[in-house]
Design a protein around this motif. Structure first.
Motif, PDB file in Angstrom:
ATOM      1  N   GLY A  64      -9.111  -9.445  27.023  1.00 51.69           N
ATOM      2  CA  GLY A  64      -9.266 -11.729  27.364  1.00 51.69           C
ATOM      3  C   GLY A  64     -10.592 -12.293  27.034  1.00 51.69           C
ATOM      4  O   GLY A  64     -11.051 -13.009  26.043  1.00 51.69           O
ATOM      5  N   LEU A  65     -12.048 -10.757  26.932  1.00 56.71           N
ATOM      6  CA  LEU A  65     -12.945 -11.679  26.335  1.00 56.71           C
ATOM      7  C   LEU A  65     -12.945 -11.725  25.231  1.00 56.71           C
ATOM      8  O   LEU A  65     -14.143 -11.935  24.532  1.00 56.71           O
ATOM      9  N   ARG A  66     -12.499 -10.987  24.307  1.00 52.98           N
ATOM     10  CA  ARG A  66     -12.748 -10.900  23.045  1.00 52.98           C
ATOM     11  C   ARG A  66     -11.807 -12.083  23.028  1.00 52.98           C
ATOM     12  O   ARG A  66     -12.070 -12.373  21.542  1.00 52.98           O
ATOM     13  N   VAL A  67     -10.439 -12.416  23.509  1.00 53.83           N
ATOM     14  CA  VAL A  67     -10.065 -13.369  22.548  1.00 53.83           C
ATOM     15  C   VAL A  67     -10.528 -14.812  23.001  1.00 53.83           C
ATOM     16  O   VAL A  67     -10.244 -15.641  21.647  1.00 53.83           O
ATOM     17  N   ASP A  68     -11.161 -14.410  23.929  1.00 55.11           N
ATOM     18  CA  ASP A  68     -10.795 -16.047  24.420  1.00 55.11           C
ATOM     19  C   ASP A  68     -12.496 -15.877  25.735  1.00 55.11           C
ATOM     20  O   ASP A  68     -11.937 -16.064  27.070  1.00 55.11           O
ATOM     21  N   ALA A  69     -13.199 -15.475  25.286  1.00 59.08           N
ATOM     22  CA  ALA A  69     -13.933 -15.024  26.754  1.00 59.08           C
ATOM     23  C   ALA A  69     -14.314 -16.337  27.245  1.00 59.08           C
ATOM     24  O   ALA A  69     -14.779 -16.058  29.102  1.00 59.08           O
ATOM     25  N   VAL A  70     -14.570 -17.404  27.303  1.00 57.94           N
ATOM     26  CA  VAL A  70     -15.376 -18.571  28.107  1.00 57.94           C
ATOM     27  C   VAL A  70     -14.177 -19.158  28.410  1.00 57.94           C
ATOM     28  O   VAL A  70     -14.989 -19.492  30.153  1.00 57.94           O
ATOM     29  N   ARG A  71     -13.494 -19.342  28.407  1.00 57.18           N
ATOM     30  CA  ARG A  71     -12.131 -19.460  29.115  1.00 57.18           C
ATOM     31  C   ARG A  71     -11.940 -18.206  30.326  1.00 57.18           C
ATOM     32  O   ARG A  71     -11.772 -18.831  31.759  1.00 57.18           O
ATOM     33  N   LEU A  72     -12.271 -17.567  29.668  1.00 55.15           N
ATOM     34  CA  LEU A  72     -11.950 -16.084  31.066  1.00 55.15           C
ATOM     35  C   LEU A  72     -12.771 -15.890  31.927  1.00 55.15           C
ATOM     36  O   LEU A  72     -12.442 -15.905  33.281  1.00 55.15           O
ATOM     37  N   VAL A 117      -5.757 -18.052  27.728  1.00 57.30           N
ATOM     38  CA  VAL A 117      -6.257 -16.630  26.939  1.00 57.30           C
ATOM     39  C   VAL A 117      -5.188 -15.684  26.973  1.00 57.30           C
ATOM     40  O   VAL A 117      -5.098 -15.125  26.321  1.00 57.30           O
ATOM     41  N   SER A 118      -4.014 -15.767  27.908  1.00 58.71           N
ATOM     42  CA  SER A 118      -2.852 -14.959  28.271  1.00 58.71           C
ATOM     43  C   SER A 118      -1.961 -14.909  26.622  1.00 58.71           C
ATOM     44  O   SER A 118      -1.855 -13.947  25.913  1.00 58.71           O
ATOM     45  N   ASP A 119      -1.553 -16.000  25.831  1.00 57.33           N
ATOM     46  CA  ASP A 119      -0.821 -16.469  25.449  1.00 57.33           C
ATOM     47  C   ASP A 119      -1.686 -16.141  23.759  1.00 57.33           C
ATOM     48  O   ASP A 119      -1.343 -15.514  23.253  1.00 57.33           O
ATOM     49  N   ALA A 120      -3.246 -15.919  23.487  1.00 58.72           N
ATOM     50  CA  ALA A 120      -3.918 -15.716  22.887  1.00 58.72           C
ATOM     51  C   ALA A 120      -4.166 -13.889  22.896  1.00 58.72           C
ATOM     52  O   ALA A 120      -3.682 -13.016  22.190  1.00 58.72           O
ATOM     53  N   GLN A 121      -3.712 -13.589  23.911  1.00 64.55           N
ATOM     54  CA  GLN A 121      -3.993 -11.742  24.409  1.00 64.55           C
ATOM     55  C   GLN A 121      -2.726 -11.352  23.644  1.00 64.55           C
ATOM     56  O   GLN A 121      -2.231 -10.319  23.486  1.00 64.55           O
ATOM     57  N   GLU A 122      -1.539 -12.523  24.187  1.00 66.12           N
ATOM     58  CA  GLU A 122       0.515 -11.681  23.756  1.00 66.12           C
ATOM     59  C   GLU A 122      -0.227 -12.295  21.986  1.00 66.12           C
ATOM     60  O   GLU A 122       0.499 -10.632  21.882  1.00 66.12           O
ATOM     61  N   MET A 123      -0.332 -12.681  21.064  1.00 61.65           N
ATOM     62  CA  MET A 123      -0.591 -12.920  20.180  1.00 61.65           C
ATOM     63  C   MET A 123      -1.214 -12.080  19.307  1.00 61.65           C
ATOM     64  O   MET A 123      -0.927 -10.833  18.643  1.00 61.65           O
ATOM     65  N   ARG A 124      -2.689 -11.240  20.310  1.00 67.91           N
ATOM     66  CA  ARG A 124      -3.359 -10.656  19.396  1.00 67.91           C
ATOM     67  C   ARG A 124      -2.566  -9.214  19.742  1.00 67.91           C
ATOM     68  O   ARG A 124      -2.347  -8.099  18.987  1.00 67.91           O
ATOM     69  N   LEU A 125      -1.721  -8.669  20.727  1.00 68.20           N
ATOM     70  CA  LEU A 125      -0.875  -7.351  21.281  1.00 68.20           C
ATOM     71  C   LEU A 125      -0.039  -7.444  19.883  1.00 68.20           C
ATOM     72  O   LEU A 125       0.341  -6.354  19.908  1.00 68.20           O
TER      73      LEU A 125
END
Length: 600
Positions: free
Chosen positions: A14-22, A86-94
């Protein structure tokens, strides 16, 4: 430990994909969960102030309770919005990483291992739930904060409640056992679940349905699908039933402990040992603790699933790492081999005692194959189905690495060449080519991604494949869609799809190795003869490239410079058409039989 690893994995991602929102969501979650026990504290003050007729203090308590309750709602809403992003960004990354782990290794033999296929399937199925578990991470952190504040307040109100959190330990342990029971069952049934999915796809996809209906096999496929699905669901139902018993025992133990404590507190209030406000506080906090423990157990269950998925991603990373090639700078010999590969063959390709065994197989599909394919020559592979022809082709393409022996390209061991660079010199039309159902131009252009948007290059490849009739068939030509999977496109015949696949293969200019694996199975013999003649001579003329042909039509095979006959994975004959006919071996027998058949 697994839950801790899942928490660390999800938070770090989460910190890697969107630290501010997390970080903002984390702060909101802490404030959100701290508000509930503070509201209970305000309710105690409100109760005592009302009973004591202290209107001013009661009004302040009402305002504080209202602020705490409204804060819960508002903070929860904004926290959820941030976590969804953040979860959407994580899903795309994974999903991208999963694609890289499956397709990243230079070879494809790891995909033939059933345990890898099961792991990929389990990760794919649980990926969305895993990324949504980021919210569970903050819920767990918030619940821990909330429970800490609640327990402190309960302890101040009644020392008895300070020791009751020990009741949650057994609940947590039983919840962990329950979830492990479910996950173990899921892993045991992963292979049967893949079978059930495959059979369902067969029974519901347009192409297979035609054959199933024609052969009357629909009922059999559906019967087997239901049997596999019933086997999976029965095993999972039993696991969930056991898990429910474990959870019920844990919750029951907790309820008995806290219920008994509340009864004792009520008894004390009736005897005048506590105020009504204290009783309201204790009951409110006890209810909150019950909700908190129930929520925490659910979160732990969710995180345990995420932990298993994290483990599986780690397993896929290990597989990818084990099958990775050394970088060009990892060794001087490797770097020298890369530099030694040129855009023109000078010597050719040599197989030295090559054997190959598929993962998990007991017998090799190729055994001790040795031959030399001179630069600029054409080689035809002949043999019955299962003789090892397609496997040999995949070894030449660098998709598999020999179990033993070597494949040399101009004297350089193919195992030491940069696989990406070698593949850039290879063009292949496999027998089981894929139908890329996008626009016709995209379906062809994927043969050379760097030039996929170059209309002239795509048109030229279509011309070389003589796909003019396909272009006229598809409304919009190269811009028209083919297939029905993703758009209302034009359905092509088998021969037309093969022509498109050939055009895709011919997008790659001047390959060192051109593979034609049954390239014209849907065409008539004269068309295949013309096709092979054109592209075999083209390879010889341009860069001394090698053309390897697999065909069951011996009139075409006879045109090749060299012919290799494979029988049960062994090279039994090798030479020119004239030499093999003179030898009167298997090749001569098969050629004569087919010639008689056509002659009759």
């Amino acid at each position: 430990m697994r839950i801790f690893l899942a928490v660390r994995f999800l938070f770090a991602l989460g910190l890697r994909v969107d630290a501010v929102r997390l970080l903002r969501a984390t702060a909101l979650a802490v404030a959100l969960y701290a508000a509930a026990p503070l509201a209970a504290l305000a309710l105690r003050g409100l109760t005592d102030d009302v009973l004591a007729h202290r209107a001013g203090a009661a009004l302040i308590a009402v305002v504080l309770a209202a602020v705490a309750l409204v804060a819960q709602i508002m903070l929860g809403h904004f926290c959820h919005l941030d976590l969804v992003r953040v979860s959407d960004a994580q899903e795309m990354r994974l999903r991208g990483e999963l694609t890289d782990l499956v397709n990243g290794p230079p070879r494809i033999d790891h995909l033939d291992r059933s345990e890898v296929a099961d792991t990929v399937d389990l990760v794919r199925d649980n990926l969305l739930a895993t990324t949504r578990s980021l919210e569970a991470v903050l819920q767990l952190a918030g619940l821990l904060v909330q429970m800490t504040v609640t327990i402190v307040l309960l302890g101040l109100a009644s020392p008895l409640f300070a020791i009751l959190p020990l009741c949650t330990v057994i609940s947590v342990l039983l919840e962990r056992t329950a979830q492990s029971t479910v996950e173990n069952a899921r892993e045991r049934t992963a292979e049967r679940l893949r079978l059930a999915k495959h059979l369902l796809e067969l029974a519901t996809s347009t192409g297979p349905v035609r054959e199933l209906r024609l052969f009357g096999a629909e009922d059999e496929i559906l019967h087997r699908q239901r049997a596999a699905w019933d086997e999976v669901t029965t095993a999972m139902w039993r696991a969930h039933l056991k898990a429910a018993v474990y959870r019920a025992l844990g919750q029951g133990f907790f309820v008995l402990g806290y219920g008994g404590a509340v009864v004792l507190e009520l008894y004390g209030a009736l005897r005048g040992q506590a105020s009504v406000g204290d009783l309201v506080l204790v009951i409110t906090l006890a209810v909150q603790v019950s909700v908190q423990v129930s929520g925490a157990l659910g979160v732990l269950s969710q995180l345990q699933v995420a932990g298993r998925t994290t483990d599986r991603i780690g397993q896929l990373r290990a597989v990818a790492s084990a099958t990775a090639e050394p970088s060009a700078g990892a060794g001087t010999a490797y770097a020298a081999n890369v530099d030694g590969l040129s855009s023109r063959l000078t010597h050719g390709i040599t197989l030295e005692d090559v054997s190959f065994t598929y993962p998990g197989a007991e017998r090799p599909v190729l055994s001790g194959v040795s031959m030399h394919i001179p630069a600029g020559s054409t080689l035809a592979l002949v043999g019955e189905n299962g003789a090892g022809k397609s496997t040999l082709v995949k070894l030449l393409c660098g998709l598999y690495r020999p179990t033993s022996g070597r494949v040399l390209v101009d004297g350089h061991d193919l195992a030491g060449l940069d696989p990406t660079r070698w593949r850039s010199y290879v063009a292949a039309l496999f027998q089981d080519f894929h139908h890329i159902e996008l626009t016709l131009g995209e379906s062809i252009g994927h043969g050379d991604i760097a030039r996929a948007s170059d209309t002239e290059a795509v048109t030229a490849a279509a011309g070389r494949a003589r796909a003019d009739r396909v272009l006229r068939t598809v409304p919009g030509g190269l811009n028209g869609y083919v297939g029905h999977s993703y758009a209302d496109g034009t359905e092509l015949s088998g021969g037309q799809w093969q022509t498109v696949a050939l055009a895709r293969t011919l997008m790659r200019q001047h390959p060192l190795l051109l593979i034609l694996d049954e390239p014209a199975a849907a065409l008539d013999p004269s068309a295949e003869h013309d096709l092979f003649e054109r592209y075999a001579s083209s390879a010889r003329r341009e860069n001394d490239g090698i053309t390897v042909l697999i065909s069951h039509r011996f009139s075409t095979v006879a045109m090749a410079d060299l012919i290799a006959v494979l029988d049960h994975g062994q090279l039994t004959e090798y030479g020119t058409h004239h030499e093999l006919m003179t030898a009167r071996g298997l090749y001569a027998e098969l050629f004569t039989l087919q010639a008689r058949a056509y002659g009759s």
